[in-house]
Design a protein around this motif. Structure first.
Motif, PDB file in Angstrom:
ATOM      1  N   HIS A  52      41.659  14.066  22.830  1.00 14.34           N
ATOM      2  CA  HIS A  52      40.579  13.082  22.819  1.00 14.34           C
ATOM      3  C   HIS A  52      40.708  12.112  21.639  1.00 14.34           C
ATOM      4  O   HIS A  52      39.776  11.350  21.359  1.00 14.34           O
ATOM      5  CB  HIS A  52      39.217  13.773  22.772  1.00 14.34           C
ATOM      6  CG  HIS A  52      38.773  14.305  24.089  1.00 14.34           C
ATOM      7  ND1 HIS A  52      37.549  14.924  24.279  1.00 14.34           N
ATOM      8  CD2 HIS A  52      39.365  14.296  25.317  1.00 14.34           C
ATOM      9  CE1 HIS A  52      37.416  15.287  25.552  1.00 14.34           C
ATOM     10  NE2 HIS A  52      38.499  14.923  26.187  1.00 14.34           N
ATOM     11  N   HIS A  73      34.520  13.742  31.501  1.00 14.78           N
ATOM     12  CA  HIS A  73      33.971  13.044  30.341  1.00 14.78           C
ATOM     13  C   HIS A  73      32.451  12.995  30.310  1.00 14.78           C
ATOM     14  O   HIS A  73      31.881  12.653  29.274  1.00 14.78           O
ATOM     15  CB  HIS A  73      34.513  11.619  30.287  1.00 14.78           C
ATOM     16  CG  HIS A  73      35.922  11.535  29.801  1.00 14.78           C
ATOM     17  ND1 HIS A  73      36.505  10.358  29.380  1.00 14.78           N
ATOM     18  CD2 HIS A  73      36.883  12.495  29.659  1.00 14.78           C
ATOM     19  CE1 HIS A  73      37.757  10.590  28.999  1.00 14.78           C
ATOM     20  NE2 HIS A  73      38.007  11.877  29.173  1.00 14.78           N
ATOM     21  N   ARG A  74      31.772  13.304  31.419  1.00 16.72           N
ATOM     22  CA  ARG A  74      30.318  13.133  31.460  1.00 16.72           C
ATOM     23  C   ARG A  74      29.547  14.454  31.480  1.00 16.72           C
ATOM     24  O   ARG A  74      28.367  14.473  31.790  1.00 16.72           O
ATOM     25  CB  ARG A  74      29.922  12.287  32.669  1.00 16.72           C
ATOM     26  CG  ARG A  74      30.326  10.840  32.561  1.00 16.72           C
ATOM     27  CD  ARG A  74      29.758  10.009  33.696  1.00 16.72           C
ATOM     28  NE  ARG A  74      30.116   8.610  33.552  1.00 16.72           N
ATOM     29  CZ  ARG A  74      29.425   7.735  32.827  1.00 16.72           C
ATOM     30  NH1 ARG A  74      28.340   8.123  32.194  1.00 16.72           N
ATOM     31  NH2 ARG A  74      29.811   6.477  32.741  1.00 16.72           N
ATOM     32  N   VAL A 330      41.497  12.524  34.760  1.00 14.50           N
ATOM     33  CA  VAL A 330      40.277  12.273  33.998  1.00 14.50           C
ATOM     34  C   VAL A 330      39.188  11.880  34.978  1.00 14.50           C
ATOM     35  O   VAL A 330      39.385  10.990  35.805  1.00 14.50           O
ATOM     36  CB  VAL A 330      40.472  11.156  32.956  1.00 14.50           C
ATOM     37  CG1 VAL A 330      39.136  10.755  32.336  1.00 14.50           C
ATOM     38  CG2 VAL A 330      41.442  11.602  31.865  1.00 14.50           C
ATOM     39  N   ASP A 332      35.626  10.364  34.768  1.00 20.95           N
ATOM     40  CA  ASP A 332      34.614   9.768  33.899  1.00 20.95           C
ATOM     41  C   ASP A 332      33.391   9.318  34.687  1.00 20.95           C
ATOM     42  O   ASP A 332      32.631   8.467  34.225  1.00 20.95           O
ATOM     43  CB  ASP A 332      35.207   8.595  33.115  1.00 20.95           C
ATOM     44  CG  ASP A 332      35.760   7.489  34.005  1.00 20.95           C
ATOM     45  OD1 ASP A 332      35.636   7.593  35.246  1.00 20.95           O
ATOM     46  OD2 ASP A 332      36.320   6.515  33.457  1.00 20.95           O
TER      47      ASP A 332
END
Length: 472
Positions: A52, A73-74, A330, A332
């Motif tokens: 990160h 990511h959330r 990823v 997000d």
């Protein structure tokens, strides 16, 4: 509890776009019961991973999970502090439903804050539901849904674990760094029994005190600041133990059949500028360096541990399940919460939810397997201990939060202290939209008022220590 003031008329509800799989639909995606290894760190910030972008921390083993799985990511936890966050994972409920609004401490402190002394073992529990589906269950590491300072609190076995080694719990305190070796031994045993396993591996790092082994500080000779060196060494040791567990999965030929998740119970603690480095003692884990070595990073998210801004609740969430979860991806978009873990794990395991039980979370199998979504069919709520400060004075001012669709609303019950963010387009909470969208503020205030009305006024059940008698 006073109701939140109402400003203007209610508008229509927003549309949710989340997808939920039933057990039957999940069975078509999952051929057999996978093992589940849930690694839950303590105060590990979103940016405290080399994958990160941390400027000096090295986490090659945890980074492996991101490379071989998906980095979400959330993901948000249900509190900015430890005990309520862990309560949400265990029960699939918002911790306020159990009056757990802060960390478990001494009996006097729990009583003063209107909290129980532990989470009721009779509450719906994830490990018991997995046991009913044939899983062997274990918990190794931090506990803190009670406390070692409360000697008559129930052991982990009363919550549905076949085997455990804990600290911040009643009874013998397992040395904090025996977590990996105990988990590996349990995996070996479950394989020999030909049983699927569920393991909570709840590691100590990077919570204070910082227990530093010298060889790990030697890995970072370029770091001149003692706090930076201690912090990097602490995370390096934790990463190495996690690597030992991942290597054991490979050696046991279990990696392909195991869902591994790495996350954190809340955002990072952060030392004040110029704070003196001293030693600290914890009755559960011993002596180490104190809070001045807390150097956690949030990746630009506002606030730190204990805050309900994203820096306090938006934490790492890496998931690996070879052949099922997309590799090197990823996500997000998907708004996954800690309260989603129970229904998701049970769905994957083919475990039935307890009769009459309604989780606050939703089944997120679709998101785990690569079908990202930007909304939820259930709103998310937070309730924390009272701070009663103004937003400009502290990042800890908000007591209540609602996330509904793409909106995040924060308040402490004072109509002059309210903030509204479009959490999808503005995940760093940089632009307060409360004045621009009064109708949305009203709607979310009403949702919060309605939710608060569903909470119990005080703890009930077998949740009080005999030590409470000394308070009378």
């Amino acid at each position: 509890m006073k109701k939140i003031p109402v400003l203007i008329s209610l508008i229509a509800s927003l549309v949710s776009t989340s997808v939920s799989y039933s057990h039957a639909e999940t069975s078509e995606l999952v051929a057999s019961q996978p093992n589940i290894l849930f690694i839950f760190a303590d105060d590990w910030g979103w940016e405290d991973l080399s994958c990160h972008g941390h400027p000096y921390v090295k986490t090659p083993n945890i980074d492996r999970l991101a490379a071989e799985g998906t980095d979400f990511h959330r993901f948000t936890v249900a509190s900015g502090v430890c005990s309520p966050s862990r309560t949400a994972v265990m029960t699939g409920h918002f911790p306020a439903r159990y009056n757990v609004d802060g960390h478990f401490a001494w009996v006097k402190d729990n009583a003063r804050r209107g909290m129980p002394d532990w989470v009721d073992p009779a509450a719906p529990m994830l490990p018991r539901m997995l046991q009913s589906a044939g899983y062997r269950t274990a918990h190794f590491g931090k506990w803190h849904i009670s406390n070692n300072m409360i000697p008559d609190s129930p052991p982990a076995s009363e919550y549905g674990y076949d085997e455990y080694g804990t600290f911040n719990a009643s009874g013998e305190q397992m040395p904090y760094d025996h977590d990996a070796r105990r988990a590996i031994a349990f995996m070996e045993k479950a394989k020999a029994e030909e049983r699927p396993f569920f393991i909570n591996l709840w590691i100590h790092e990077p919570h204070t005190p910082f227990h530093v082994i010298p060889k790990y500080r030697q890995m970072f000779p370029e770091l001149e600041d003692d706090g930076d060196s201690i912090y990097a060494a602490t995370l390096a040791y934790a990463d190495e133990r996690i690597g030992e567990v991942l290597d054991a999965l490979d050696a046991l030929d279990l990696a392909d059949d195991t869902l591994v998740i790495f996350s954190s119970d809340n955002g990072p603690a952060r030392a004040r500028e110029g704070q003196e480095l001293t030693m600290s003692y914890d009755s559960a884990t011993g002596v180490g360096f104190g809070i001045a070595a807390a150097k956690g990073l949030t990746g630009g998210r506002k606030g730190y541990k204990a805050a309900l801004y994203q820096g306090g609740i938006n934490v790492p969430f890496l998931a690996r399940w070879p052949g099922k979860i997309p590799e090197g991806a990823v996500d997000d978009q998907s708004m996954i919460s800690a309260v989603d873990l129970l229904p998701t794990f049970c769905s994957i395991a083919g475990a039935d939810l307890v009769e009459g039980y309604e989780p606050d979370g939703i089944n997120q199998v679709a998101a785990l397997l690569g079908e990202s979504t930007t909304g939820r069919e259930k709103d998310l709520f937070w309730k924390s201990e009272t701070r009663r400060t103004k937003p400009e004075a502290s990042s800890h001012w908000a007591n209540y939060v609602v996330v509904s669709d793409h909106w995040k609303f924060l308040t402490n019950g004072d109509p002059s202290n309210m903030e509204l963010y479009d959490i999808v387009t503005d995940p760093l909470e940089s632009k307060n939209l409360a004045e621009a969208h009064p109708e949305t503020v009203f709607k979310l205030q009403q949702k919060l008022t309605d939710w608060l009305a569903t909470l119990p006024p005080e703890p009930t059940g077998d949740v009080f220590s005999k030590l409470r008698e000394t308070l009378k």
